[in-house]
Write an enzyme that holds these catalytic residues in place. Structure first.
Site, PDB file in Angstrom:
ATOM      1  N   GLU A   1      56.118  65.416 -27.195  1.00  0.00           N
ATOM      2  CA  GLU A   1      54.840  65.459 -26.943  1.00  0.00           C
ATOM      3  C   GLU A   1      53.841  65.824 -27.829  1.00  0.00           C
ATOM      4  O   GLU A   1      54.228  66.855 -28.658  1.00  0.00           O
ATOM      5  CB  GLU A   1      54.665  66.213 -25.604  1.00  0.00           C
ATOM      6  CG  GLU A   1      55.229  65.465 -24.433  1.00  0.00           C
ATOM      7  CD  GLU A   1      54.703  66.395 -23.368  1.00  0.00           C
ATOM      8  OE1 GLU A   1      53.632  67.307 -23.241  1.00  0.00           O
ATOM      9  OE2 GLU A   1      55.413  66.249 -22.119  1.00  0.00           O
TER      10      GLU A   1
ATOM     11  N   GLU B   1      59.858  71.012 -20.845  1.00  0.00           N
ATOM     12  CA  GLU B   1      59.072  72.348 -20.901  1.00  0.00           C
ATOM     13  C   GLU B   1      59.351  73.317 -19.965  1.00  0.00           C
ATOM     14  O   GLU B   1      58.455  73.704 -19.205  1.00  0.00           O
ATOM     15  CB  GLU B   1      57.322  71.941 -21.036  1.00  0.00           C
ATOM     16  CG  GLU B   1      57.146  71.242 -22.061  1.00  0.00           C
ATOM     17  CD  GLU B   1      55.346  71.036 -22.183  1.00  0.00           C
ATOM     18  OE1 GLU B   1      55.091  70.816 -23.337  1.00  0.00           O
ATOM     19  OE2 GLU B   1      54.749  71.070 -21.325  1.00  0.00           O
TER      20      GLU B   1
END
Length: 491
Positions: A389, A209
């Protein structure tokens, strides 16, 4: 029974900073995030929660206990990272860099790395920490886990980023991703870790991320992320240095390993408020997703006045998709606006404007968005995908069983469309330290008692176990593929 292909991975993802600390000798005080959450001004002004990571779940000291529980659930894959500040708590000798690369936005075309330079780095590494990571990875490998070894999950060594100085507007010290030196150092760190641990890794991720780092750090100060300095110009500089850092780390890892290298990205699925807002969706996707991936796959850039940089092209073997909820957008003079009342802009434990339940974090329950994101990546790039995720803050574990089944169903749906999805990794195995929100947001299949460090199974862990045992969604769980029934309010 909704079956998954043979070899499909079911696992979990975790972060070192969020999970490792909590047992004697486990503290890592040498990262920017550690300094950030301990800063008195941040705590008093409620930029951060005041919870401290050294009171965390204790994975560093109790990793075998976590692995035992993961085995019982039937998991076979894990994404785990090595904390840079543990391996190199102090600065390395400054690398030889091209002219001008101390400047904040200088291009970094290559990083010269060879075994001699890696051996020199070995003299400065914290071998006690490195040995402990080897023990953790060996234990995972001996249990048969597929290990995605990640190089970066948001924390930088304090000698590369002093977020308190930057927050105050002092750019004379280490400024992290605003300085090209961090690009060089990240390539060196990535090469070193792969050189030392390649026998244990199944494949690599350069970053998790990265878009949250340049976004939350410089464009969304309410997130409470370092350095919490509002500047869209600096956000763009950080973004381009991170793009270069990924490419240079990709090259660095490939110089010592033949294994695949991907990157993991934070995704939302954009939806128009009205049909006439479809253009707003296209703008949001281009700015927030495709501009990044077009750079590291096609080499396309715009900020430096040229169309393609060959040193960025084809620096990706697979894409990691993180997905939690959607975003609803509408047209605006600036291109698009995100609307409150949907996605991650809802009231906590309430209902969105679409009458869908929200989590402890105030994130809307919207599994269809995962299918949409997977399909769009596949149609645009054709690269293998992992869901790296996916999870929900739900201490009571009321929504999580529904969330788990309904999102895994969307992965199955994408597979049926021909999308090459190779695994689903849940966030996360156990409760952990949720960055600026501290311990209040619980994402774990396992509940953590932070005082005793005991782990307790939530019902969702049993649901996940049935899925892993069946390598699919068994018929008796298909009733969970739905929006959770809205609980009546008690009077």
């Amino acid at each position: 029974m909704l079956s998954f292909p043979k070899g499909f991975k079911f696992g979990w993802s975790q972060s070192g900073f969020q999970s490792e600390m909590g047992t004697p000798g486990s503290e890592d005080p040498n990262s920017d995030w550690h300094v950030w959450v301990h800063d008195r001004e941040n705590i008093v002004s409620q930029v951060v929660s005041g919870d401290l990571p050294e009171n965390g779940p204790g994975y560093w000291g109790n990793y075998k206990r976590f692995h035992d529980e993961a085995e019982k659930i039937g998991l076979n894959a894990v994404r785990i990272n090595v904390e840079w500040s543990r391996i190199f708590p102090r600065p390395l000798p400054k690398p030889e860099m091209q002219t001008g690369t101390d400047k904040e936005n200088s291009p970094v075309i290559s990083v010269d790395l060879n075994e001699s330079k890696l051996r020199e780095m070995d003299n400065y590494a914290n071998h006690e920490a490195l040995s402990h990571y080897r023990q953790i990875l060996e234990d995972l490998r001996n249990r048969g886990f597929h290990i995605v070894l990640n190089m970066y999950h948001w924390t930088l060594p304090i000698w590369l980023h002093d977020p308190i100085r930057v927050r105050r507007g002092d750019f004379t010290g280490p400024t992290g991703w605003l300085n090209s030196r961090t690009v060089y150092e990240f390539a060196r760190f990535s090469a070193y870790v792969a050189w030392k641990l390649d026998d244990l890794a199944s494949e690599y991720a350069t970053m998790n991320e990265p878009n949250v780092v340049w976004g939350a750090g410089y464009a969304f100060p309410r997130a409470g992320f370092p350095p919490n300095y509002l500047s869209f110009r600096l956000s763009e500089i950080a973004k381009w240095n991170i793009i270069q850092a990924h490419a240079r780390a990709y090259d660095a890892i490939k110089s010592v390993s033949k294994k695949s290298v991907g990157i993991i990205y934070a995704n939302t699925s954009y939806y128009p408020l009205r049909p006439q807002d479809n253009e707003a969706v296209e703008i949001a996707e281009r700015l927030n997703r495709w501009s990044f991936f077009d750079s590291i796959i096609k080499g396309e850039i715009t900020s430096e006045g040229q169309n393609v940089r060959e040193d960025l092209r084809n620096r990706l073997d697979w894409i990691g998709v993180n997905y939690y909820t959607r975003t609803v957008v509408t047209k605006a003079e600036s291109g698009y606006l995100t609307l409150p009342g949907y996605g991650d802009r809802c009231e906590r434990n309430s209902l969105s404007l679409a009458n869908l339940p929200t989590s402890d974090f105030g994130w809307e329950f919207f599994p269809e968005g995962l299918y949409d994101v997977l399909l769009k990546y596949w149609n645009r790039y054709g690269l293998p995908l992992y869901v790296m995720e996916n999870g929900i803050a739900d201490d009571a574990d009321y929504q999580r069983p529904y969330y788990l089944v309904s999102h895994i169903y969307q992965v199955h749906r994408a597979l049926n469309e021909g999308v090459d999805v190779r695994g689903y990794l849940h966030w996360s195995l156990a409760d952990n330290y949720e960055w600026s929100s501290g311990f209040s947001m619980r994402f774990g299949l396992l509940k953590v008692d932070y005082l005793t460090k005991r782990l307790y199974w939530r019902p969702s862990a049993l649901v996940y176990r049935e899925i892993t045992r069946s390598n699919g969604i068994p018929e008796e769980l298909e009733h969970l593929n739905r929006v959770p029934p809205i609980k009546p309010l008690r009077h």
